[in-house]
Design a protein around this motif. Structure first.
Motif, PDB file in Angstrom:
ATOM      1  N   ARG A   1     -39.152 -43.142  20.240  1.00 55.35           N
ATOM      2  CA  ARG A   1     -39.848 -43.609  21.447  1.00 55.35           C
ATOM      3  C   ARG A   1     -40.144 -45.105  21.404  1.00 55.35           C
ATOM      4  NH1 ARG A   1     -44.533 -39.476  22.929  1.00 55.35           N
ATOM      5  NH2 ARG A   1     -44.041 -40.043  25.076  1.00 55.35           N
ATOM      6  N   ALA A   2     -39.677 -45.751  20.360  1.00 58.73           N
ATOM      7  CA  ALA A   2     -39.845 -47.198  20.227  1.00 58.73           C
ATOM      8  C   ALA A   2     -41.312 -47.612  20.280  1.00 58.73           C
ATOM      9  CB  ALA A   2     -39.037 -47.936  21.309  1.00 58.73           C
ATOM     10  N   GLY A   3     -42.176 -46.785  19.719  1.00 55.93           N
ATOM     11  CA  GLY A   3     -43.594 -47.146  19.635  1.00 55.93           C
ATOM     12  C   GLY A   3     -43.792 -48.298  18.662  1.00 55.93           C
ATOM     13  N   VAL A   4     -44.821 -49.104  18.914  1.00 59.49           N
ATOM     14  CA  VAL A   4     -45.009 -50.293  18.059  1.00 59.49           C
ATOM     15  C   VAL A   4     -45.259 -49.926  16.597  1.00 59.49           C
ATOM     16  CG1 VAL A   4     -45.665 -52.207  19.541  1.00 59.49           C
ATOM     17  CG2 VAL A   4     -47.308 -50.378  19.150  1.00 59.49           C
ATOM     18  N   ASN A   5     -45.905 -48.783  16.374  1.00 62.70           N
ATOM     19  CA  ASN A   5     -46.209 -48.402  14.994  1.00 62.70           C
ATOM     20  C   ASN A   5     -45.044 -47.753  14.266  1.00 62.70           C
ATOM     21  OD1 ASN A   5     -48.890 -49.223  15.294  1.00 62.70           O
ATOM     22  ND2 ASN A   5     -49.398 -47.266  16.275  1.00 62.70           N
ATOM     23  N   ARG A   6     -44.067 -47.322  15.033  1.00 65.27           N
ATOM     24  CA  ARG A   6     -42.959 -46.580  14.425  1.00 65.27           C
ATOM     25  C   ARG A   6     -41.606 -47.122  14.888  1.00 65.27           C
ATOM     26  NH1 ARG A   6     -46.749 -43.255  15.978  1.00 65.27           N
ATOM     27  NH2 ARG A   6     -47.920 -42.144  14.381  1.00 65.27           N
TER      28      ARG A   6
ATOM     29  N   GLY B   1     -40.097 -31.565  19.392  1.00 66.49           N
ATOM     30  CA  GLY B   1     -41.563 -31.523  19.545  1.00 66.49           C
ATOM     31  C   GLY B   1     -41.967 -31.414  21.009  1.00 66.49           C
ATOM     32  N   ARG B   2     -41.309 -32.201  21.875  1.00 63.16           N
ATOM     33  CA  ARG B   2     -41.619 -32.155  23.305  1.00 63.16           C
ATOM     34  C   ARG B   2     -41.259 -30.792  23.893  1.00 63.16           C
ATOM     35  NH1 ARG B   2     -38.562 -32.692  27.509  1.00 63.16           N
ATOM     36  NH2 ARG B   2     -36.818 -33.758  26.482  1.00 63.16           N
ATOM     37  N   ILE B   3     -40.105 -30.281  23.464  1.00 61.63           N
ATOM     38  CA  ILE B   3     -39.629 -29.014  24.005  1.00 61.63           C
ATOM     39  C   ILE B   3     -40.561 -27.869  23.596  1.00 61.63           C
ATOM     40  CG2 ILE B   3     -37.732 -27.343  23.873  1.00 61.63           C
ATOM     41  CD1 ILE B   3     -35.904 -29.940  23.514  1.00 61.63           C
ATOM     42  N   LYS B   4     -41.029 -27.908  22.363  1.00 63.01           N
ATOM     43  CA  LYS B   4     -41.898 -26.817  21.895  1.00 63.01           C
ATOM     44  C   LYS B   4     -43.359 -26.975  22.277  1.00 63.01           C
ATOM     45  CE  LYS B   4     -41.254 -24.075  18.443  1.00 63.01           C
ATOM     46  NZ  LYS B   4     -40.970 -23.378  17.184  1.00 63.01           N
ATOM     47  N   PHE B   5     -43.870 -28.232  22.228  1.00 62.05           N
ATOM     48  CA  PHE B   5     -45.326 -28.415  22.367  1.00 62.05           C
ATOM     49  C   PHE B   5     -45.733 -29.329  23.513  1.00 62.05           C
ATOM     50  CE2 PHE B   5     -44.304 -28.135  17.732  1.00 62.05           C
ATOM     51  CZ  PHE B   5     -44.720 -26.840  17.543  1.00 62.05           C
ATOM     52  N   GLY B   6     -44.760 -29.903  24.247  1.00 60.61           N
ATOM     53  CA  GLY B   6     -45.111 -30.835  25.321  1.00 60.61           C
ATOM     54  C   GLY B   6     -44.945 -32.284  24.887  1.00 60.61           C
ATOM     55  N   GLY B   7     -45.023 -33.176  25.873  1.00 64.62           N
ATOM     56  CA  GLY B   7     -44.641 -34.567  25.647  1.00 64.62           C
ATOM     57  C   GLY B   7     -45.559 -35.377  24.743  1.00 64.62           C
ATOM     58  N   LYS B   8     -46.842 -35.029  24.750  1.00 66.87           N
ATOM     59  CA  LYS B   8     -47.802 -35.870  24.033  1.00 66.87           C
ATOM     60  C   LYS B   8     -47.501 -35.924  22.525  1.00 66.87           C
ATOM     61  CE  LYS B   8     -52.757 -36.725  23.741  1.00 66.87           C
ATOM     62  NZ  LYS B   8     -52.868 -36.852  22.287  1.00 66.87           N
ATOM     63  N   ASP B   9     -47.386 -37.140  22.005  1.00 66.72           N
ATOM     64  CA  ASP B   9     -47.137 -37.357  20.568  1.00 66.72           C
ATOM     65  C   ASP B   9     -45.947 -36.565  20.026  1.00 66.72           C
ATOM     66  OD1 ASP B   9     -49.366 -38.995  20.522  1.00 66.72           O
ATOM     67  OD2 ASP B   9     -50.713 -37.368  19.960  1.00 66.72           O
ATOM     68  N   HIS B  10     -44.941 -36.329  20.861  1.00 68.31           N
ATOM     69  CA  HIS B  10     -43.880 -35.440  20.382  1.00 68.31           C
ATOM     70  C   HIS B  10     -42.992 -36.086  19.318  1.00 68.31           C
ATOM     71  CE1 HIS B  10     -41.578 -37.405  23.670  1.00 68.31           C
ATOM     72  NE2 HIS B  10     -40.518 -37.155  22.937  1.00 68.31           N
ATOM     73  N   GLU B  11     -43.110 -37.416  19.167  1.00 68.74           N
ATOM     74  CA  GLU B  11     -42.383 -38.064  18.064  1.00 68.74           C
ATOM     75  C   GLU B  11     -43.014 -37.690  16.715  1.00 68.74           C
ATOM     76  OE1 GLU B  11     -44.544 -39.358  19.997  1.00 68.74           O
ATOM     77  OE2 GLU B  11     -45.425 -41.244  19.308  1.00 68.74           O
ATOM     78  N   ILE B  12     -44.246 -37.192  16.789  1.00 64.45           N
ATOM     79  CA  ILE B  12     -44.919 -36.743  15.558  1.00 64.45           C
ATOM     80  C   ILE B  12     -44.816 -35.222  15.401  1.00 64.45           C
ATOM     81  CG2 ILE B  12     -47.169 -36.614  14.393  1.00 64.45           C
ATOM     82  CD1 ILE B  12     -47.804 -39.285  15.975  1.00 64.45           C
ATOM     83  N   THR B  13     -45.082 -34.498  16.497  1.00 66.42           N
ATOM     84  CA  THR B  13     -45.064 -33.030  16.396  1.00 66.42           C
ATOM     85  C   THR B  13     -43.656 -32.491  16.119  1.00 66.42           C
ATOM     86  OG1 THR B  13     -44.728 -32.729  18.786  1.00 66.42           O
ATOM     87  CG2 THR B  13     -47.002 -32.809  18.028  1.00 66.42           C
ATOM     88  N   GLY B  14     -42.652 -33.265  16.479  1.00 61.86           N
ATOM     89  CA  GLY B  14     -41.275 -32.804  16.266  1.00 61.86           C
ATOM     90  C   GLY B  14     -40.827 -32.870  14.815  1.00 61.86           C
ATOM     91  N   VAL B  15     -41.474 -33.731  14.024  1.00 60.16           N
ATOM     92  CA  VAL B  15     -41.006 -33.960  12.653  1.00 60.16           C
ATOM     93  C   VAL B  15     -41.043 -32.690  11.786  1.00 60.16           C
ATOM     94  CG1 VAL B  15     -41.497 -35.233  10.522  1.00 60.16           C
ATOM     95  CG2 VAL B  15     -41.410 -36.447  12.707  1.00 60.16           C
ATOM     96  N   PRO B  16     -42.178 -32.002  11.684  1.00 59.02           N
ATOM     97  CA  PRO B  16     -42.172 -30.780  10.861  1.00 59.02           C
ATOM     98  C   PRO B  16     -41.304 -29.659  11.437  1.00 59.02           C
ATOM     99  CG  PRO B  16     -44.331 -31.113  11.893  1.00 59.02           C
ATOM    100  CD  PRO B  16     -43.529 -32.334  12.166  1.00 59.02           C
ATOM    101  N   GLU B  17     -41.172 -29.633  12.752  1.00 57.54           N
ATOM    102  CA  GLU B  17     -40.309 -28.615  13.372  1.00 57.54           C
ATOM    103  C   GLU B  17     -38.855 -28.809  12.958  1.00 57.54           C
ATOM    104  OE1 GLU B  17     -40.926 -25.857  15.269  1.00 57.54           O
ATOM    105  OE2 GLU B  17     -42.919 -26.325  14.507  1.00 57.54           O
TER     106      GLU B  17
END
Ligand SMILES: [Fe+2]
Ligand SMILES: [Fe+2]
Length: 184
Positions: free
Chosen positions: A96-101, A54-70
């Protein structure tokens, strides 16, 4: 081998430095931890290769989410089982060890830890990234890296082998950064 196909798909979007300075290190450390923890090596390698897609394709922001469908797209195309795809997706969302995930499986813990471990092999490159981010401000870059390694050490590395592997490098990096900060 199917893993090679996944690596090819990742290398299509990742540049050489991304591979040399991050992904190959995460793969290496994740496989090391997988051996110790006796978990499925194939899934660990897949997740390590794909964790930052996700980070590689779309940038760092929320890449733990954007990477999932990719990642799902790539793995589905190669006919991986739903079970494997679900595990890899969980590794991506929790790396990313976020509190929600939080990482809920041993493999996800391994990916989270390996991601953090890899940073300690490239401290000068982290400084360079900080300099770019802060327009060449070395004070801010040093502080950023210091914060990053503390966060990696305190929040991301939970497996005992992870801290053992990094301890010496963490102490050395911290000493150098603190010494430099005293000059600011
Ligand atoms: Fe990441
Ligand atoms: Fe990463």
């Amino acid at each position: 081998m199917m893993i090679e196909k996944v690596k090819e798909a990742v290398l299509k979007v990742a540049d050489e430095d991304e591979w040399k300075f991050h992904l190959s290190l995460v793969v290496k450390y994740a496989k090391h931890l997988a051996k110790i923890e006796k978990v499925n090596m194939e899934i660990v390698e897949l997740a390590a290769l794909l964790h930052d897609i996700g980070r590689i394709k779309f940038g760092g922001k929320d890449h733990e989410i954007t990477g999932v469908p990719e990642a799902e797209k790539i793995l589905k195309r190669l006919d991986y089982s739903d079970e494997i795809i679900e595990e890899v997706k969980h590794c991506i969302e929790s790396h990313r060890a976020g509190v929600n995930r939080p990482a809920k499986t041993k493999i996800a813990e391994i990916i989270r830890d390996a991601d953090a471990i890899s940073h300690f092999d490239i401290i000068p490159i982290l400084i360079q990234i900080g300099l770019k981010k802060y327009d060449g401000d070395i004070r801010k870059a040093v502080k950023l890296v210091h914060k990053k390694i503390d966060r990696d050490w305190n929040n991301k590395m939970h497996l005992p082998e992870s801290k053992r592997l990094v301890e010496e490098k963490y102490k050395a990096a911290k000493l150098l950064l603190e010494t430099t900060e005293k000059c600011f």
